[in-house]
Design a protein around this motif. Sequence first.
Motif, PDB file in Angstrom:
ATOM      1  N   VAL A 226      -7.020  -2.853   4.362  1.00  0.00           N
ATOM      2  CA  VAL A 226      -5.624  -2.863   4.785  1.00  0.00           C
ATOM      3  C   VAL A 226      -4.762  -2.881   3.532  1.00  0.00           C
ATOM      4  O   VAL A 226      -5.150  -3.462   2.501  1.00  0.00           O
ATOM      5  N   THR A 227      -3.604  -2.231   3.587  1.00  0.00           N
ATOM      6  CA  THR A 227      -2.789  -2.035   2.384  1.00  0.00           C
ATOM      7  C   THR A 227      -1.734  -3.113   2.173  1.00  0.00           C
ATOM      8  O   THR A 227      -0.919  -2.990   1.246  1.00  0.00           O
ATOM      9  N   SER A 228      -1.725  -4.141   2.982  1.00  0.00           N
ATOM     10  CA  SER A 228      -0.741  -5.215   2.825  1.00  0.00           C
ATOM     11  C   SER A 228      -1.137  -6.149   1.689  1.00  0.00           C
ATOM     12  O   SER A 228      -2.262  -6.104   1.169  1.00  0.00           O
ATOM     13  N   ALA A 229      -0.189  -7.036   1.317  1.00  0.00           N
ATOM     14  CA  ALA A 229      -0.457  -7.977   0.227  1.00  0.00           C
ATOM     15  C   ALA A 229      -1.525  -8.992   0.613  1.00  0.00           C
ATOM     16  O   ALA A 229      -2.360  -9.378  -0.199  1.00  0.00           O
ATOM     17  N   GLY A 230      -1.492  -9.428   1.870  1.00  0.00           N
ATOM     18  CA  GLY A 230      -2.502 -10.338   2.404  1.00  0.00           C
ATOM     19  C   GLY A 230      -3.149  -9.726   3.628  1.00  0.00           C
ATOM     20  O   GLY A 230      -2.733  -8.663   4.095  1.00  0.00           O
ATOM     21  N   ARG A 231      -4.151 -10.371   4.152  1.00  0.00           N
ATOM     22  CA  ARG A 231      -4.836  -9.834   5.333  1.00  0.00           C
ATOM     23  C   ARG A 231      -3.883  -9.760   6.526  1.00  0.00           C
ATOM     24  O   ARG A 231      -2.988 -10.585   6.676  1.00  0.00           O
ATOM     25  N   GLY A 245     -10.754  -4.798  -5.272  1.00  0.00           N
ATOM     26  CA  GLY A 245     -10.672  -4.319  -6.641  1.00  0.00           C
ATOM     27  C   GLY A 245      -9.649  -3.253  -6.940  1.00  0.00           C
ATOM     28  O   GLY A 245      -9.544  -2.790  -8.088  1.00  0.00           O
ATOM     29  N   LEU A 246      -8.863  -2.848  -5.931  1.00  0.00           N
ATOM     30  CA  LEU A 246      -7.848  -1.808  -6.157  1.00  0.00           C
ATOM     31  C   LEU A 246      -6.477  -2.476  -6.185  1.00  0.00           C
ATOM     32  O   LEU A 246      -5.863  -2.716  -5.142  1.00  0.00           O
ATOM     33  N   ALA A 247      -6.008  -2.777  -7.374  1.00  0.00           N
ATOM     34  CA  ALA A 247      -4.761  -3.519  -7.528  1.00  0.00           C
ATOM     35  C   ALA A 247      -3.544  -2.600  -7.434  1.00  0.00           C
ATOM     36  O   ALA A 247      -3.637  -1.382  -7.630  1.00  0.00           O
ATOM     37  N   ASN A 248      -2.403  -3.204  -7.113  1.00  0.00           N
ATOM     38  CA  ASN A 248      -1.107  -2.507  -7.088  1.00  0.00           C
ATOM     39  C   ASN A 248      -1.093  -1.306  -6.157  1.00  0.00           C
ATOM     40  O   ASN A 248      -0.452  -0.284  -6.442  1.00  0.00           O
ATOM     41  N   ALA A 249      -1.788  -1.410  -5.037  1.00  0.00           N
ATOM     42  CA  ALA A 249      -1.834  -0.307  -4.071  1.00  0.00           C
ATOM     43  C   ALA A 249      -1.218  -0.708  -2.730  1.00  0.00           C
ATOM     44  O   ALA A 249      -1.444  -0.055  -1.723  1.00  0.00           O
ATOM     45  N   GLU A 250      -0.446  -1.772  -2.732  1.00  0.00           N
ATOM     46  CA  GLU A 250       0.192  -2.233  -1.502  1.00  0.00           C
ATOM     47  C   GLU A 250       1.167  -1.176  -0.975  1.00  0.00           C
ATOM     48  O   GLU A 250       1.940  -0.592  -1.737  1.00  0.00           O
ATOM     49  N   SER A 251       1.132  -0.915   0.318  1.00  0.00           N
ATOM     50  CA  SER A 251       2.053   0.058   0.918  1.00  0.00           C
ATOM     51  C   SER A 251       2.220  -0.229   2.396  1.00  0.00           C
ATOM     52  O   SER A 251       1.380  -0.875   3.027  1.00  0.00           O
ATOM     53  N   TYR A 252       3.322   0.283   2.934  1.00  0.00           N
ATOM     54  CA  TYR A 252       3.641   0.089   4.342  1.00  0.00           C
ATOM     55  C   TYR A 252       4.168   1.394   4.930  1.00  0.00           C
ATOM     56  O   TYR A 252       4.815   2.184   4.241  1.00  0.00           O
TER      57      TYR A 252
END
Length: 327
Positions: A226-231, A245-252
Amino acid sequence: MSITRRGLVAAGLATPLLAGTALRAQPSWPDRPLRFVVPFPAGSSPDLTGRVVAEHLGQVMGQPCVVDNRAGAGGNIGTDAIAKATDGHTIGLSINGPLSTAPALYPNLPYDPVKDLVAMSLLVRGPQFLVVNNDLPARDLASFIAHVRANPGKLAFGSVGPGSGGHLGMIDLMAKAGGMDMLHVSYRGFPQATVDLIAGRIQAMVVTTAAVMGQVRGGQIRPLAVTSAGRFGLTPTVPTLAEQGLANAESYGWQIMVAPASTPPERLARLATEAQAALRAPAARQRLESAGFEVMATTPAEAVAFLAEETDRWGGMIRRLGIRIDG
Protein backbone atom coordinates in the motif's frame (compact mmCIF):
# COMPACT_ATOMS: atom_id res chain seq x y z
CA MET A 1 -53.66 59.50 7.39
CA SER A 2 -52.34 57.68 4.33
CA ILE A 3 -48.66 56.63 4.15
CA THR A 4 -46.97 57.84 0.95
CA ARG A 5 -43.74 56.60 -0.67
CA ARG A 6 -42.18 59.92 0.34
CA GLY A 7 -43.20 59.21 3.89
CA LEU A 8 -41.64 55.78 3.78
CA VAL A 9 -38.37 57.13 2.47
CA ALA A 10 -38.37 59.83 5.11
CA ALA A 11 -39.00 57.22 7.78
CA GLY A 12 -36.15 55.00 6.49
CA LEU A 13 -38.52 52.12 5.75
CA ALA A 14 -38.57 52.07 1.94
CA THR A 15 -35.03 50.77 1.42
CA PRO A 16 -35.65 47.25 2.83
CA LEU A 17 -38.89 46.95 0.89
CA LEU A 18 -37.29 48.04 -2.35
CA ALA A 19 -34.27 45.79 -1.74
CA GLY A 20 -36.59 42.86 -1.17
CA THR A 21 -38.42 43.61 -4.39
CA ALA A 22 -35.14 43.77 -6.32
CA LEU A 23 -33.97 40.51 -4.73
CA ARG A 24 -37.17 38.74 -5.70
CA ALA A 25 -36.83 40.05 -9.24
CA GLN A 26 -33.46 38.34 -9.69
CA PRO A 27 -33.69 34.98 -11.49
CA SER A 28 -33.23 32.01 -9.19
CA TRP A 29 -30.39 29.55 -9.67
CA PRO A 30 -30.37 26.78 -10.54
CA ASP A 31 -33.39 27.18 -12.79
CA ARG A 32 -32.94 23.82 -14.52
CA PRO A 33 -31.26 20.50 -13.69
CA LEU A 34 -27.57 20.54 -12.77
CA ARG A 35 -25.18 18.32 -14.70
CA PHE A 36 -22.45 16.59 -12.67
CA VAL A 37 -19.75 15.29 -15.00
CA VAL A 38 -17.75 12.25 -13.89
CA PRO A 39 -14.86 11.58 -16.32
CA PHE A 40 -15.04 7.80 -15.79
CA PRO A 41 -17.60 5.04 -16.34
CA ALA A 42 -20.52 4.16 -14.12
CA GLY A 43 -19.34 1.79 -11.39
CA SER A 44 -15.89 3.38 -11.10
CA SER A 45 -14.65 4.80 -7.81
CA PRO A 46 -14.99 8.44 -9.00
CA ASP A 47 -18.55 7.57 -10.01
CA LEU A 48 -19.32 6.52 -6.42
CA THR A 49 -18.15 9.84 -5.03
CA GLY A 50 -19.86 11.80 -7.77
CA ARG A 51 -23.18 10.14 -7.10
CA VAL A 52 -22.94 10.79 -3.36
CA VAL A 53 -22.45 14.51 -4.03
CA ALA A 54 -25.00 14.67 -6.86
CA GLU A 55 -27.70 12.99 -4.78
CA HIS A 56 -27.24 15.57 -2.03
CA LEU A 57 -27.24 18.49 -4.48
CA GLY A 58 -30.45 17.21 -6.02
CA GLN A 59 -32.08 17.26 -2.58
CA VAL A 60 -30.99 20.76 -1.51
CA MET A 61 -30.61 22.85 -4.68
CA GLY A 62 -34.24 22.80 -5.81
CA GLN A 63 -33.39 21.02 -9.06
CA PRO A 64 -32.27 17.48 -9.97
CA CYS A 65 -28.52 16.89 -10.30
CA VAL A 66 -27.83 14.37 -13.08
CA VAL A 67 -24.56 12.43 -13.28
CA ASP A 68 -23.04 12.47 -16.76
CA ASN A 69 -20.32 9.83 -17.22
CA ARG A 70 -17.83 11.09 -19.83
CA ALA A 71 -15.09 8.46 -19.87
CA GLY A 72 -11.92 8.40 -21.93
CA ALA A 73 -8.31 9.60 -22.19
CA GLY A 74 -7.63 8.98 -18.51
CA GLY A 75 -10.30 11.49 -17.50
CA ASN A 76 -9.18 14.26 -19.86
CA ILE A 77 -12.32 14.07 -22.01
CA GLY A 78 -14.73 14.56 -19.13
CA THR A 79 -12.55 17.19 -17.50
CA ASP A 80 -12.44 19.11 -20.77
CA ALA A 81 -16.25 18.91 -20.94
CA ILE A 82 -16.47 20.62 -17.54
CA ALA A 83 -13.94 23.28 -18.52
CA LYS A 84 -15.74 24.05 -21.79
CA ALA A 85 -19.28 24.17 -20.35
CA THR A 86 -21.04 27.51 -20.76
CA ASP A 87 -24.57 26.66 -19.60
CA GLY A 88 -24.00 27.79 -16.02
CA HIS A 89 -25.33 24.48 -14.71
CA THR A 90 -22.37 22.11 -15.25
CA ILE A 91 -20.00 21.01 -12.48
CA GLY A 92 -18.15 17.77 -11.82
CA LEU A 93 -15.11 16.11 -10.34
CA SER A 94 -11.74 15.05 -11.63
CA ILE A 95 -8.65 13.24 -10.43
CA ASN A 96 -4.84 13.36 -10.32
CA GLY A 97 -4.12 12.94 -14.02
CA PRO A 98 -6.37 15.50 -15.72
CA LEU A 99 -5.82 18.13 -13.03
CA SER A 100 -2.21 17.84 -11.85
CA THR A 101 -0.14 16.02 -14.46
CA ALA A 102 -1.80 16.40 -17.86
CA PRO A 103 -0.33 19.89 -18.48
CA ALA A 104 3.18 18.46 -18.11
CA LEU A 105 2.42 15.44 -20.30
CA TYR A 106 0.36 16.76 -23.20
CA PRO A 107 1.68 19.62 -25.35
CA ASN A 108 -1.77 20.14 -26.89
CA LEU A 109 -4.05 19.69 -23.90
CA PRO A 110 -7.38 21.34 -24.86
CA TYR A 111 -7.94 22.89 -21.44
CA ASP A 112 -5.87 24.58 -18.74
CA PRO A 113 -6.69 23.27 -15.25
CA VAL A 114 -5.64 26.56 -13.66
CA LYS A 115 -7.26 29.02 -16.09
CA ASP A 116 -10.34 27.07 -17.18
CA LEU A 117 -11.39 25.35 -13.95
CA VAL A 118 -12.00 26.28 -10.32
CA ALA A 119 -11.30 23.77 -7.53
CA MET A 120 -14.11 23.82 -4.98
CA SER A 121 -13.31 20.96 -2.60
CA LEU A 122 -10.90 18.07 -2.25
CA LEU A 123 -13.63 15.47 -1.80
CA VAL A 124 -11.80 12.24 -1.00
CA ARG A 125 -8.41 10.65 -1.25
CA GLY A 126 -7.17 7.13 -0.82
CA PRO A 127 -3.85 5.32 -0.78
CA GLN A 128 -3.05 3.03 -3.66
CA PHE A 129 -2.40 -0.68 -3.76
CA LEU A 130 0.23 -2.44 -5.80
CA VAL A 131 -1.92 -5.39 -6.87
CA VAL A 132 -1.07 -8.36 -9.06
CA ASN A 133 -2.81 -11.20 -10.83
CA ASN A 134 -3.18 -14.25 -8.58
CA ASP A 135 -1.14 -16.42 -10.97
CA LEU A 136 1.93 -14.20 -10.65
CA PRO A 137 4.54 -15.91 -8.44
CA ALA A 138 5.29 -12.69 -6.53
CA ARG A 139 4.19 -12.64 -2.88
CA ASP A 140 5.82 -9.38 -1.79
CA LEU A 141 7.47 -6.31 -3.27
CA ALA A 142 10.95 -7.85 -3.49
CA SER A 143 9.76 -10.93 -5.37
CA PHE A 144 7.63 -8.76 -7.68
CA ILE A 145 10.64 -6.61 -8.58
CA ALA A 146 12.76 -9.72 -9.14
CA HIS A 147 10.10 -11.30 -11.37
CA VAL A 148 9.77 -8.19 -13.52
CA ARG A 149 13.53 -7.88 -13.86
CA ALA A 150 13.69 -11.52 -14.96
CA ASN A 151 11.06 -10.91 -17.66
CA PRO A 152 11.92 -7.56 -19.27
CA GLY A 153 9.18 -6.26 -21.56
CA LYS A 154 7.03 -9.39 -21.11
CA LEU A 155 4.72 -8.17 -18.35
CA ALA A 156 2.14 -5.40 -18.48
CA PHE A 157 0.59 -3.04 -15.99
CA GLY A 158 -2.67 -1.16 -16.38
CA SER A 159 -3.92 2.28 -15.48
CA VAL A 160 -6.76 4.63 -16.37
CA GLY A 161 -4.47 6.62 -18.59
CA PRO A 162 -1.10 8.32 -18.95
CA GLY A 163 -0.50 10.73 -16.10
CA SER A 164 -3.06 9.11 -13.82
CA GLY A 165 -2.11 8.36 -10.23
CA GLY A 166 -1.75 4.67 -11.00
CA HIS A 167 0.39 5.22 -14.07
CA LEU A 168 2.79 7.58 -12.33
CA GLY A 169 2.77 5.48 -9.16
CA MET A 170 4.04 2.49 -11.13
CA ILE A 171 6.54 4.60 -13.10
CA ASP A 172 7.84 6.01 -9.81
CA LEU A 173 8.11 2.50 -8.32
CA MET A 174 10.01 1.17 -11.33
CA ALA A 175 12.35 4.17 -11.39
CA LYS A 176 13.17 3.84 -7.69
CA ALA A 177 13.63 0.06 -7.85
CA GLY A 178 15.63 0.17 -11.09
CA GLY A 179 16.00 -2.47 -13.77
CA MET A 180 12.25 -2.88 -14.33
CA ASP A 181 10.71 -2.86 -17.81
CA MET A 182 6.92 -3.30 -18.16
CA LEU A 183 4.42 -2.46 -20.86
CA HIS A 184 1.72 0.09 -20.04
CA VAL A 185 -1.91 -0.58 -21.03
CA SER A 186 -4.32 2.35 -20.77
CA TYR A 187 -8.03 1.85 -19.98
CA ARG A 188 -11.10 4.09 -20.07
CA GLY A 189 -11.90 3.26 -16.46
CA PHE A 190 -11.02 1.15 -13.42
CA PRO A 191 -13.67 -1.58 -13.92
CA GLN A 192 -12.30 -2.85 -17.26
CA ALA A 193 -8.71 -2.64 -16.05
CA THR A 194 -9.62 -4.73 -13.02
CA VAL A 195 -11.39 -7.31 -15.18
CA ASP A 196 -8.26 -7.69 -17.29
CA LEU A 197 -6.05 -7.95 -14.19
CA ILE A 198 -8.18 -10.77 -12.81
CA ALA A 199 -8.11 -12.52 -16.20
CA GLY A 200 -4.33 -12.18 -16.49
CA ARG A 201 -4.33 -9.99 -19.59
CA ILE A 202 -2.29 -7.57 -17.51
CA GLN A 203 -0.20 -8.63 -14.53
CA ALA A 204 -0.15 -5.65 -12.18
CA MET A 205 -1.58 -2.26 -11.31
CA VAL A 206 -0.99 0.57 -8.90
CA VAL A 207 -4.56 1.57 -8.24
CA THR A 208 -6.55 3.47 -5.65
CA THR A 209 -7.74 1.21 -2.86
CA ALA A 210 -11.38 2.19 -3.40
CA ALA A 211 -11.30 0.94 -6.98
CA VAL A 212 -10.36 -2.65 -6.09
CA MET A 213 -11.36 -3.12 -2.46
CA GLY A 214 -14.08 -5.59 -3.36
CA GLN A 215 -11.74 -7.73 -5.45
CA VAL A 216 -9.04 -7.64 -2.76
CA ARG A 217 -11.52 -8.71 -0.09
CA GLY A 218 -12.82 -11.43 -2.40
CA GLY A 219 -9.34 -12.81 -3.09
CA GLN A 220 -9.58 -12.20 -6.83
CA ILE A 221 -6.34 -10.19 -6.91
CA ARG A 222 -3.37 -10.02 -4.56
CA PRO A 223 -2.22 -6.79 -2.86
CA LEU A 224 1.54 -6.66 -2.35
CA ALA A 225 1.87 -3.17 -0.89
CA VAL A 226 0.00 0.00 0.00
CA THR A 227 1.32 3.46 -0.87
CA SER A 228 0.25 5.28 2.29
CA ALA A 229 2.61 6.44 5.03
CA GLY A 230 1.25 3.82 7.43
CA ARG A 231 -0.75 0.64 6.97
CA PHE A 232 -4.27 1.05 5.63
CA GLY A 233 -7.01 0.44 8.18
CA LEU A 234 -9.16 -1.78 5.94
CA THR A 235 -6.22 -4.06 5.05
CA PRO A 236 -3.90 -4.02 8.08
CA THR A 237 -1.94 -7.08 6.93
CA VAL A 238 -0.74 -5.39 3.72
CA PRO A 239 2.66 -3.71 4.30
CA THR A 240 3.59 -0.30 2.97
CA LEU A 241 6.16 0.28 0.24
CA ALA A 242 8.43 1.92 2.81
CA GLU A 243 8.26 -1.13 5.08
CA GLN A 244 9.51 -3.20 2.14
CA GLY A 245 12.46 -0.97 1.41
CA LEU A 246 11.06 1.51 -1.12
CA ALA A 247 11.34 4.89 0.55
CA ASN A 248 9.71 8.19 -0.49
CA ALA A 249 7.09 6.48 -2.66
CA GLU A 250 4.01 7.56 -0.73
CA SER A 251 1.10 8.49 -3.02
CA TYR A 252 -2.66 8.86 -3.04
CA GLY A 253 -5.43 8.84 -5.55
CA TRP A 254 -7.75 11.81 -5.03
CA GLN A 255 -10.83 13.50 -6.39
CA ILE A 256 -11.52 17.23 -6.50
CA MET A 257 -14.86 18.89 -7.27
CA VAL A 258 -14.44 21.47 -10.05
CA ALA A 259 -16.48 23.95 -12.06
CA PRO A 260 -15.88 26.10 -15.13
CA ALA A 261 -13.86 29.21 -14.27
CA SER A 262 -16.75 31.36 -15.52
CA THR A 263 -19.03 30.18 -12.70
CA PRO A 264 -20.04 33.16 -10.48
CA PRO A 265 -18.32 33.18 -7.06
CA GLU A 266 -21.57 33.03 -5.08
CA ARG A 267 -22.55 29.83 -6.90
CA LEU A 268 -19.13 28.31 -6.30
CA ALA A 269 -19.37 29.10 -2.59
CA ARG A 270 -22.79 27.51 -2.29
CA LEU A 271 -21.79 24.39 -4.22
CA ALA A 272 -18.62 23.96 -2.19
CA THR A 273 -20.54 24.26 1.08
CA GLU A 274 -23.10 21.69 -0.04
CA ALA A 275 -20.40 19.28 -1.26
CA GLN A 276 -18.78 19.41 2.17
CA ALA A 277 -22.17 18.80 3.81
CA ALA A 278 -22.81 15.84 1.49
CA LEU A 279 -19.62 14.05 2.47
CA ARG A 280 -19.87 14.81 6.17
CA ALA A 281 -23.31 13.20 6.47
CA PRO A 282 -22.80 10.01 8.54
CA ALA A 283 -24.34 7.65 5.99
CA ALA A 284 -22.30 9.07 3.10
CA ARG A 285 -19.09 9.07 5.12
CA GLN A 286 -19.60 5.43 6.11
CA ARG A 287 -20.36 4.49 2.51
CA LEU A 288 -17.20 6.13 1.21
CA GLU A 289 -14.90 4.99 4.01
CA SER A 290 -16.03 1.39 3.69
CA ALA A 291 -15.16 1.61 0.00
CA GLY A 292 -11.60 2.64 0.85
CA PHE A 293 -11.71 6.44 0.75
CA GLU A 294 -10.55 8.97 3.29
CA VAL A 295 -13.19 11.72 3.33
CA MET A 296 -11.53 15.15 3.06
CA ALA A 297 -14.38 17.62 2.25
CA THR A 298 -12.04 20.61 2.27
CA THR A 299 -12.68 24.29 1.70
CA PRO A 300 -11.98 25.82 -1.74
CA ALA A 301 -8.75 27.44 -0.47
CA GLU A 302 -7.51 24.12 0.87
CA ALA A 303 -8.39 22.40 -2.42
CA VAL A 304 -6.47 24.98 -4.44
CA ALA A 305 -3.40 24.67 -2.19
CA PHE A 306 -3.49 20.86 -2.32
CA LEU A 307 -3.77 20.86 -6.10
CA ALA A 308 -0.81 23.21 -6.42
CA GLU A 309 1.34 20.93 -4.23
CA GLU A 310 0.41 17.82 -6.21
CA THR A 311 1.04 19.58 -9.52
CA ASP A 312 4.51 20.66 -8.37
CA ARG A 313 5.38 17.18 -7.10
CA TRP A 314 4.22 15.05 -10.00
CA GLY A 315 4.91 17.63 -12.70
CA GLY A 316 8.47 17.75 -11.38
CA MET A 317 8.75 13.97 -11.59
CA ILE A 318 7.45 13.97 -15.16
CA ARG A 319 10.03 16.52 -16.21
CA ARG A 320 12.80 14.75 -14.27
CA LEU A 321 12.08 11.41 -15.92
CA GLY A 322 11.47 12.96 -19.32
CA ILE A 323 7.95 11.50 -19.68
CA ARG A 324 6.16 13.02 -22.66
CA ILE A 325 3.00 12.12 -24.57
CA ASP A 326 2.21 13.49 -28.01
CA GLY A 327 -1.37 14.54 -28.60
